[in-house]
Design an enzyme around this catalytic site. Sequence first.
Site, PDB file in Angstrom:
ATOM      1  N   ASP A 246      19.772  15.646  40.986  1.00 23.35           N
ATOM      2  CA  ASP A 246      19.952  16.840  41.808  1.00 23.35           C
ATOM      3  C   ASP A 246      19.827  18.108  40.984  1.00 23.35           C
ATOM      4  O   ASP A 246      19.444  19.148  41.506  1.00 23.35           O
ATOM      5  CB  ASP A 246      21.313  16.789  42.504  1.00 23.35           C
ATOM      6  CG  ASP A 246      21.356  15.715  43.575  1.00 23.35           C
ATOM      7  OD1 ASP A 246      21.089  16.046  44.738  1.00 23.35           O
ATOM      8  OD2 ASP A 246      21.619  14.547  43.246  1.00 23.35           O
ATOM      9  N   LYS A 257      24.058  11.589  41.872  1.00 26.42           N
ATOM     10  CA  LYS A 257      25.066  11.050  42.769  1.00 26.42           C
ATOM     11  C   LYS A 257      26.255  10.488  41.997  1.00 26.42           C
ATOM     12  O   LYS A 257      26.091   9.841  40.974  1.00 26.42           O
ATOM     13  CB  LYS A 257      24.435   9.962  43.633  1.00 26.42           C
ATOM     14  CG  LYS A 257      25.301   9.482  44.770  1.00 26.42           C
ATOM     15  CD  LYS A 257      25.757  10.618  45.667  1.00 26.42           C
ATOM     16  CE  LYS A 257      24.595  11.437  46.213  1.00 26.42           C
ATOM     17  NZ  LYS A 257      25.053  12.676  46.878  1.00 26.42           N
TER      18      LYS A 257
END
Length: 358
Positions: A246, A257
């Site tokens: 991300d 995650k």
Amino acid sequence: MRERLMAAEKVTGIRWHHGALHLLDQRLLPSQERWLACDNVAQVAAAIRDMAVRGAAAIGIAAAYGLVLALEERLAEGGDWEMDLEEDFLSLAEARPTAANLFWALNRMRDRLQRLRPGEDVLAALEAEAVAIHESDREANLTMAQQGIELIRRHQGSEQALLTYGNAGALASGGFGTALGVIRAGFLEGMVERVYAGETRPWLQGSRLTAWELANEGIPVTLCADSALAHLMKSKGITWVVVGADCIAANGDVASKIGTYQLAVNAMHHGVRFMVVAPSTSIDLNLATGEDIPLEERDADELLDYAGTRVAPQVEVFNPVFDVTPADLIDVIVTEKGVIERPDTAKLAQLMCRKRLH
């Protein structure tokens, strides 16, 4: 190879059609395949915040289209659309603060507005920019798939078993996927025999989304409890862990995650190679290390509600969405701009240098 990859693509989560944004509601998968029609920026921001659309690249793409819808609204209102649009930039930016791609996409849309020519159709220009962001992400994923599979080929002794975590597939991107793009390419090339997917609590992106994507394409997938992944590495001959990102800091630390960090620690202990696959838009050189990455936390209800019943009502909850994997646990970062083995600050800076020809 590229043509075979494109022909194999079966899953998509974002559609832009006749001025409306359609998002496959990922909260309902795999039991329901329902598309959300977003007609205004508030609906797009809500879809991002509530995780109807998720995955760093997909969030950025959705936000870009959300700005097109916002501009259309502001122009219809007849006021100072440039000033009013700042509110829409802010509402989208605040929806998911960890995703680097979100801010990259918003900055690119802002830059396009600043480059308007006299008399240019502002709405058409912004829509074209959003479409370009969408298409470029899909192209980047195809490039990363080819680069990632070359790494796997280099280390191949026989058909391999890969482990993935979270969902870094077509649903999390503009198409094809990052980590799952590499896995798809490996399967098409006969180099991947089986994929193991961690369930990825508490939102179960692995069991609900990744397993669904892979099964839809006929790729052998075995779902595993998150708590079984260390044992899996020890007993099932896993050769690679392949995950998405991300946000990537300047030194190569990776926010992904929650649970990815412990996966990397276990991979190093068991001698399993660890690959991160992410577009260069996930890299933020303004963040020196992973300590500078804002890590989102979500509501306690995600852990305390079970089948409509409140469990352990008197306890406090720590529910981070992401963790940071230090660069020294990562064997390789694959981007569309190139591959970085044993990432560090100098290698990331060289990759992102504007003087690079490719």
